[in-house]
Structures are given as structure tokens and as C-alpha cells.
Design an enzyme around this catalytic site. Structure first.
Site, mmCIF file in Angstrom:
data_model
loop_
_atom_site.group_PDB
_atom_site.id
_atom_site.type_symbol
_atom_site.label_atom_id
_atom_site.label_comp_id
_atom_site.label_asym_id
_atom_site.label_seq_id
_atom_site.Cartn_x
_atom_site.Cartn_y
_atom_site.Cartn_z
ATOM 1 N N SER A 103 -2.675 -0.741 -3.097
ATOM 2 C CA SER A 103 -3.644 0.275 -2.716
ATOM 3 C C SER A 103 -2.929 1.618 -2.587
ATOM 4 O O SER A 103 -1.698 1.672 -2.553
ATOM 5 C CB SER A 103 -4.327 -0.137 -1.407
ATOM 6 O OG SER A 103 -5.413 0.701 -1.104
ATOM 7 N N ILE A 117 0.838 -1.194 0.000
ATOM 8 C CA ILE A 117 0.000 0.000 0.000
ATOM 9 C C ILE A 117 0.878 1.251 0.000
ATOM 10 O O ILE A 117 2.004 1.225 0.502
ATOM 11 C CB ILE A 117 -0.982 -0.025 1.205
ATOM 12 C CG1 ILE A 117 -1.985 1.137 1.145
ATOM 13 C CG2 ILE A 117 -0.248 -0.086 2.529
ATOM 14 C CD1 ILE A 117 -3.127 1.039 2.152
ATOM 15 N N CYS A 118 0.373 2.299 -0.595
ATOM 16 C CA CYS A 118 0.987 3.624 -0.587
ATOM 17 C C CYS A 118 2.348 3.619 -1.278
ATOM 18 O O CYS A 118 2.456 3.237 -2.437
ATOM 19 C CB CYS A 118 1.055 4.144 0.850
ATOM 20 S SG CYS A 118 1.395 5.906 1.014
ATOM 21 N N ALA A 119 3.400 4.012 -0.573
ATOM 22 C CA ALA A 119 4.735 4.129 -1.172
ATOM 23 C C ALA A 119 5.399 2.784 -1.435
ATOM 24 O O ALA A 119 6.390 2.718 -2.165
ATOM 25 C CB ALA A 119 5.629 4.969 -0.264
#
Length: 196
Positions: A155, A105-107
């Protein structure tokens, strides 16, 4: 036996993404092991906003466990720690090679998966500001992306962590269990597709 999840934590991991995912998986009946990827092996992880989390074990002690999924929270500093850990990178590669789910998720997708070319054909999303770090032919601008071909779940960030966690429950425990957990969270009807 319930599904098993390995959630990795590092100094600078994004706490909303980590804690939300862990909480939802536990609600979904999934056994969670948290692993510290800190270079000094410290189990106390200071996250991106200063929240302290206590990991169950150093990654080196649990990497070879019988898990169904490995989860990589975001947070740029945490994702960089993941990227720079040969053990973490090899563990993710082992999950991929053995047909188990990798979730980022994210980075984490742009910072860990892409530089190590772990998913050269997998569709993915991630933190929108890092979109240029993900190959254009792989990028999908969606809150959650599941590529069943390569068993990759990605995500976008803290605001999508509930969607991310519910999708993991769907994959490991079934759609009915994901709907049950979404109901417990008082999710607004129509916002999340487990109400359809």
C-alpha cells in the site's frame, strides 16, 4: 482460532500506518503481536513523528511464532532499520517461502523488499516518491495492491492505511468481516469497495 498477525515496529516507523493497521486488525478479530526491531532490543519505539509505541516483545523472541501474516509499516527511518536487520529480513523471507502473507506499506516495499530481492516477480506499490526504487515492471500505481501469486500485499502511505488494514481483514477473516469493520469506521459509501 483467530488469525495471527505479526506487526513489526522500529525507531522511525510511521505511526499512522502502524496504529491504524493494528487497530483495524484487532477490530477484525485478528490477534496482533507487535515486535520491536530496534537494534538495542528496546520495546519503546519512537516513531517518525515522535509518538511512542510499546512493542509486545523483541522480534528475536517472537519471530518463529505461528503467524498468518507479517506487517511492515513504512516511515523511511523505520524501513531502513528493517532493511538493516538480518533477523527481520530472514523472517520476511521465511514468511514468503512458507506461503504466508507479507504486507508492506509506504517506504517498506522499496526499502526492504526490493533491495533484498524477496519478491522478484511480485506486483507492488509503495510511497509514490519512492516509485523509482521499485522495478517498473512490478510497480502499480494503486492505493493497495494484492498479488495472490506470491501472497504480497502493499500500500502507498498513511492515507491508504485504512484500505490496507481492511484488505488484511478481507484476506484473513473474510470480506463480510471487512465490510463489518468498514461500517464501524463510518466509511463513506462508494469510497471503499467493501460497500459494493
Amino acid at each position: 482460532m483467530s488469525a495471527q498477525a505479526l506487526v513489526c515496529l522500529a525507531p522511525g516507523s510511521e505511526e499512522t500506518e502502524a496504529v491504524t493497521t493494528i487497530d483495524l486488525l484487532v477490530r477484525g478479530g485478528i490477534h496482533v503481536t507487535t515486535a520491536s526491531v530496534a537494534s538495542d532490543g528496546n520495546l519503546t519505539i519512537v516513531c517518525s513523528r515522535g509518538v511512542k509505541l510499546l512493542a509486545d516483545a523483541p522480534l528475536v523472541e517472537v519471530a518463529d511464532g505461528d503467524y498468518d501474516i507479517i506487517v511492515l509499516p513504512g516511515g523511511i527511518k523505520g524501513a531502513e532499520c528493517f532493511r538493516d536487520s538480518p533477523l527481520l529480513v530472514e523472517t520476511v523471507k521465511q514468511f514468503h517461502r512458507s506461503g504466508r502473507i507479507v504486507a508492506a506499506i509506504c517506504a517498506a516495499a522499496a526499502t526492504v523488499l526490493v533491495p533484498h530481492d524477496i519478491f522478484p516477480i511480485g506486483n507492488m506499490t509503495g510511497f509514490p516518491a519512492l516509485k523509482d526504487k521499485i522495478p517498473a515492471e512490478q510497480w502499480l500505481d494503486k492505493r493497495v495492491v494484492w498479488d495472490a501469486r506470491v501472497k504480497l500485499l502493499t500500500s502507498q502511505g498513511p492515507g491508504t492505511a485504512i484500505d490496507f488494514g481492511l484488505k488484511i481483514i478481507d484476506l484473513l477473516a473474510g470480506r463480510e468481516k471487512a465490510h463489518e469493520v468498514a461500517s464501524q469506521l463510518v466509511m463513506a459509501a462508494g469510497i471503499y469497495n467493501y460497500y459494493e
